[in-house]
Scaffold this active site. Sequence first.
Site, PDB file in Angstrom:
ATOM      1  N   SER A 216       4.538   1.549 -11.495  1.00 26.15           N
ATOM      2  CA  SER A 216       3.353   2.122 -12.137  1.00 26.15           C
ATOM      3  C   SER A 216       3.597   3.590 -12.409  1.00 26.15           C
ATOM      4  O   SER A 216       4.368   4.247 -11.703  1.00 26.15           O
ATOM      5  CB  SER A 216       2.131   1.967 -11.228  1.00 26.15           C
TER       6      SER A 216
ATOM      7  N   TYR B  50      -2.849   3.130  -3.425  1.00 29.18           N
ATOM      8  CA  TYR B  50      -2.091   2.472  -4.486  1.00 29.18           C
ATOM      9  C   TYR B  50      -0.907   3.333  -4.927  1.00 29.18           C
ATOM     10  O   TYR B  50       0.224   2.844  -5.045  1.00 29.18           O
ATOM     11  CB  TYR B  50      -3.013   2.201  -5.673  1.00 29.18           C
TER      12      TYR B  50
END
Length: 257
Positions: free
Chosen positions: A137, A150
Site C-alpha cells: 500500500s 494499517y
Amino acid sequence: MLTNKIVFITGASSGIGALAARLASERGAVPILAARSEAKLRRAAEAVPGPHGICPLDVGSEESVEAAVLKVIEEYGRIDILINNAGYGRFETAEEMDLADYEGIMNVNYLGVVRCTKAVLPHMRRNGSGQIVTVASMAGKFATAKSAGYAASKHAVLGFMNSLRQELHGSGIAVSSINPGPIDTPFFETADPGGSYIQNVSRFILPPEKVAREMVRIMETRRDEIDLPRYLGIVIRLYGLMPRTADKLARRFLNLK
C-alpha cells in the site's frame, strides 16, 4: 507470458484478488483462488473463464497456510506465482484502537505474507524459478492520521519484501511489490464502515479493475515495484527529500479519515 502458469492468489474471494484471477485466466494462467470463505470463493470463481481452482485458506494460521500450499503442490505440481493479497484495516486513532486490533491487522497483513511466502519459497527454490507478488500500500511509504495500525503493517510488508528481493537475487525468483492508494473494494466495509473516508477521497479512489490489470502486468514483466496511481509515487519521493514539509501538507490536506 502467463500460459499455464499456476498462480496462487490469497484474498481472492472478492475485490482485486477475484478480478486478478479472472484477468490472469484470460492471459492463459491457471489461477488458484484462496480465501477463508469457500462459498465466496465459489461465487468469485464463476467469473474465471479458464481452468482454475479454489482453496479455502486462513492466512492468519500457519497450519492452514502450510496445508493449503501442500494441497496445491500435490494437485498441480508447482506454484509459479504467489500473490499475497489478503489484508484488512481499521481507521481509528492510535490511542483509540484496541491492542487486539493492532495484533489482528499485523497477523493478517504482515505475518500472513510471511507465512505464505515461507510456505511457497522452498518449492520455488527447488524449481529455480517463480515470483512472489505482494499487494502492499502507499500507506507503507506515507502514513496518515487514523491509520497507525494499517500503515505499520504495510511498512513491515515492504521491509520484508525489500529484504527478500536482495536475498533472492540471482535465484530465478522475482520479488514484486504493488503499492496502491485507496481502491473501491469491500476493504472499506471494515476500515471505514461509516463511509466518510470514501466520500472524502472519491476524486482519487482507484477502480479495482485498474489495480487488477497492474497486478497481471507485474506478473508478466516481473518488475520490482509499482506505485498506483503513479503520480503518488512522485509525491512519495518528494516526501523522502522534504519530510517536514510533507508532514505539514499531510496534516492540512490528507487527514481525510
